[in-house]
Design an enzyme around this catalytic site. Structure first.
Site, PDB file in Angstrom:
ATOM      1  N   GLN B 213      22.559  15.243  18.177  1.00 49.68           N
ATOM      2  CA  GLN B 213      22.285  14.226  17.148  1.00 49.68           C
ATOM      3  C   GLN B 213      22.601  14.689  15.658  1.00 49.68           C
ATOM      4  OE1 GLN B 213      21.690  10.854  17.024  1.00 49.68           O
ATOM      5  NE2 GLN B 213      21.352  11.069  14.556  1.00 49.68           N
ATOM      6  N   LEU B 214      23.603  14.192  15.268  1.00 46.45           N
ATOM      7  CA  LEU B 214      23.905  14.638  13.640  1.00 46.45           C
ATOM      8  C   LEU B 214      23.910  13.549  12.635  1.00 46.45           C
ATOM      9  CD1 LEU B 214      26.376  17.308  13.538  1.00 46.45           C
ATOM     10  CD2 LEU B 214      23.904  17.518  12.783  1.00 46.45           C
ATOM     11  N   ARG B 215      23.159  13.604  11.632  1.00 41.50           N
ATOM     12  CA  ARG B 215      23.433  12.757  10.588  1.00 41.50           C
ATOM     13  C   ARG B 215      23.514  13.522   9.244  1.00 41.50           C
ATOM     14  NH1 ARG B 215      17.081  12.142  10.330  1.00 41.50           N
ATOM     15  NH2 ARG B 215      16.767  12.435   8.127  1.00 41.50           N
ATOM     16  N   ASN B 216      23.723  14.776   9.322  1.00 46.92           N
ATOM     17  CA  ASN B 216      23.936  15.397   8.076  1.00 46.92           C
ATOM     18  C   ASN B 216      25.304  16.350   8.395  1.00 46.92           C
ATOM     19  OD1 ASN B 216      21.855  14.974   6.245  1.00 46.92           O
ATOM     20  ND2 ASN B 216      20.587  15.749   7.609  1.00 46.92           N
ATOM     21  N   GLY B 307      15.242  19.107  17.803  1.00 43.43           N
ATOM     22  CA  GLY B 307      15.082  20.294  16.882  1.00 43.43           C
ATOM     23  C   GLY B 307      13.954  20.181  16.072  1.00 43.43           C
ATOM     24  N   HIS B 310      12.998  16.086  13.903  1.00 42.61           N
ATOM     25  CA  HIS B 310      14.411  15.137  14.453  1.00 42.61           C
ATOM     26  C   HIS B 310      13.911  13.636  14.075  1.00 42.61           C
ATOM     27  CE1 HIS B 310      17.576  14.287  17.569  1.00 42.61           C
ATOM     28  NE2 HIS B 310      16.995  13.040  17.317  1.00 42.61           N
ATOM     29  N   ALA B 311      14.955  13.052  13.258  1.00 37.21           N
ATOM     30  CA  ALA B 311      14.841  11.803  12.819  1.00 37.21           C
ATOM     31  C   ALA B 311      13.768  11.404  11.993  1.00 37.21           C
ATOM     32  CB  ALA B 311      15.027  10.896  13.819  1.00 37.21           C
TER      33      ALA B 311
END
Lengths: 433, 433
Positions: B213-216, B307, B310-311
């Protein structure tokens, strides 16, 4: 309650080692029984049976088990088992033993076990060749063409099968000695029984436990395998073979010292257990990888790290054959496992590709993660490493930890000194003539 | 036959997106229906429902589902579901809608879906506060004391809940648009529907698929997580959120360019799929980690990398709360999963600790594998990194890949230029007064 994988076979840990008064009494009896001299491999197998490492085995295999293991990867009762565990004796000994009789298993004057003989049977040369083909023949280059011819020259596992005496004794054993494994300081306290490793794992609250099989000094590629496992499991047992290896391999005491040094300097100690197990290498590649997973399950391990050419020798096996075999064994799907219960192997492979340091990656990498070329990678064959260490030459940067290389250099220097002393002695002896 | 994990809910992929003539007809009808303006979050949720990403949901939740999700982590029928998926409308709109009626969901003049309204219900301020506490309150510092007070100021997820209008509409939807996700070049072709990612995974013969999951932007710590997953699974989807983030976060087009550059230079491309999904961040920490695993299962993923934090947002959650929650949800044991079948979450967490470069380890490491001290490690907060990048200062060695940092520096320079242009405009405007 333990969260660990149950021992293999569905019967808990099958312990055949006697202790205390029971052992004393059995030893007294053993002295008066017919004696059978066993090999180093058989001694290791007997101790493993004793401490429950070979659960659910209670002793050495019958011909029916032998045949079924070779053909089907199962004991005659359908329980998964990957390699024969045989006790051989000479024709002369066999003639003196009857089914139902008890015999004493000894080696170099030490009593290791008594056996309730249930079966005495011959394995002919042809049968042993058949076993060799079934168990040891792989998909690698040396297994192609005239396998038996090449194997008789170059495969230490096949050589051991063919060197077995003509007859076999089957039956449950009572184990009376673990040799010097528990006491000899050279094993650095790593000799742990399955009940002991389970206790340690339980105390640490572990559920998913990986094992790294080691028969070589631990370099960064092994360290990397281990650390991948630590990242995705609760912990790892670095589990060294402390039985016999082929000539030229590095002895247990040196390997264990390397591991201990590496763990102390480069690992989070509470994520690691250092262990040793008393077997000799069979060099059976894929089949031995399965054996490693099977007995690891008894030690409480549910993830067996299988890397490149696991338990291989020469070019008998292809690089990842020992990984692939896990998909082809009986009861390999969850549905089948469910159906057969304890008969299935529950310790799963943790398959990891060839690992190495890569300059462009700026760290350790594997063939699955690194897109660069071999010029970017630090890859060193065992042969070249031994040459560098024994000649005092430099080992390439990032290949091993300096503290570990120092121990190995000292070992090779010692070897050289020994050789020099021998040569001097020979020379002075010659002078004295 | 596909070896992938089945979609969540046991009903296959539940696709609510219309195409071709069916879509045309529905669009025509939609134009004449009562219109309800939806939020950005609701738009993302609608598209996910449309493409089967939220299988087995067919539409927005009833009050019974809402209550059960908040309290029990399940829909009213017992199927696992971690966060409410609500569609709100004003009191005035609600008064004009009757159960059984169809309405059109639109945003900024674009029609996204029609909805067969089955329920209209109020959620009071107190009920929304209750939802916020149930879903967003964690074990971190900011969740202690007066949670709602702090959350109303600092928790973008809670702010979105509380900003919802008074009434909710529930019922199945037919989705008519995916917005510009499939066509806008800024998404670099990463927008893939679950059926598409499943096809890709199947074509590659994958069975064990991990998702990152990536938002960065992707730095070496994310690369390391990803590579651990590649080593132990068949492959990884780097799955970026391409919906909306909170102000100050880096836009999708920049993040996707970073990922593409990183993958091309530092990954074995056939082990990686780059994907984007159309949701907005909820910042719900542990509950959102569960949502990430739930919809990833629909995309064909059975291992969700979880990780550190997370979120998360602020200090609302403890560092590994999003990992721990997976052990506390309904049907978390194999036995329970077996019993309830499709109702259980089958995508499992791949829990990995805090990762960083360590000079003594001579490579990437995690808190589980590295025994050294913080002086040996390259650890940089997001805030410090943004500062360094926006001021053109050096980023410490080994933190990110140079090619990625170059893209980020250019982005921040662009931002600075924009600010300067704005300031100049403002200044010249002032002159003209």
């Amino acid at each position: 309650m333990s969260q660990l994988v149950p021992p293999h076979g569905g019967k808990g840990l099958v312990i055949r080692l006697l202790e205390g008064a029971e052992r004393e009494a059995e030893l007294k009896k053993a002295a008066s029984l017919k004696k059978v001299e066993i090999t180093a491999q058989e001694k290791g197998d007997a101790i493993m049976i004793g401490i429950g490492g070979f659960s659910p085995l209670e002793g050495f295999m019958t011909k029916a088990d032998w045949k079924s293991v070779c053909e089907n990867f199962t004991l005659a009762d359908g329980t998964f088992w990957p390699v024969p565990v045989m006790l051989s004796c000479s024709k002369e000994d066999a003639a003196e033993i009857k089914a139902g009789q008890e015999v004493t298993l000894e080696r170099n004057g030490e009593i290791y076990a008594t056996m309730q003989v249930t079966d005495i049977f011959e394995l002919t040369e042809d049968e042993k060749k058949w076993e060799s083909e079934m168990v040891y023949k792989g998909a690698g280059e040396d297994s192609q063409g005239d396998f038996m011819k090449i194997a008789l020259e170059d495969h230490p596992g096949v050589q051991m099968v063919m060197a077995r005496k003509e007859f076999c004794l089957a039956g449950p054993i009572k184990v009376l000695s673990e040799g010097d494994y528990p006491t000899n300081p050279k094993y650095m306290g790593t000799y742990l029984r399955p009940a002991e490793t389970r206790k340690i794992f339980d105390e640490r609250g572990w559920k998913n436990v990986a094992a790294l099989q080691l028969r070589n000094p631990m370099h960064r590629s092994h360290e990397h395998l281990c650390k991948i496992a630590i990242d995705v499991c609760d912990g790892v047992i670095i589990h060294s073979l402390i039985g016999n290896l082929k000539p030229g391999d590095i002895p247990a005491e040196v390997r264990l010292k390397c591991i201990d040094t590496l763990v102390k300097g480069y690992f989070v100690e509470e994520k690691v257990v250092q262990g040793g197990y008393p077997l000799d290498m069979r060099y059976a590649g894929p089949r031995e990888a399965l054996l490693h997973a099977t007995f690891r399950q008894n030690y409480g391990v549910n993830k067996m790290i299988i890397g490149r050419d696991h338990a291989g020798v020469g070019d008998f096996y292809t690089l990842f054959e020992a990984q692939e075999i896990f998909d082809r064994i009986p009861y390999s799907t969850p549905e089948e496992k469910q159906k057969v219960g304890g008969k299935a192997l529950l310790c799963e492979p943790l398959k990891i590709d060839w690992t190495f340091y890569c300059f462009k990656c700026d760290g350790m990498a594997s063939m699955r993660t690194c897109p660069h070329t071999k010029e970017d990678r630090v890859i060193l064959s065992g042969t070249k490493l031994r040459k560098a260490l024994s000649e005092g030459a430099e080992v390439p940067d990032h290949f091993g930890r300096e503290e570990v290389l120092t121990i190995l250099r000292a070992y090779y220097e010692g070897l050289t000194e020994k050789v020099e002393i021998k040569m001097q002695k020979a020379a002075s002896g010659a002078d004295m003539k």
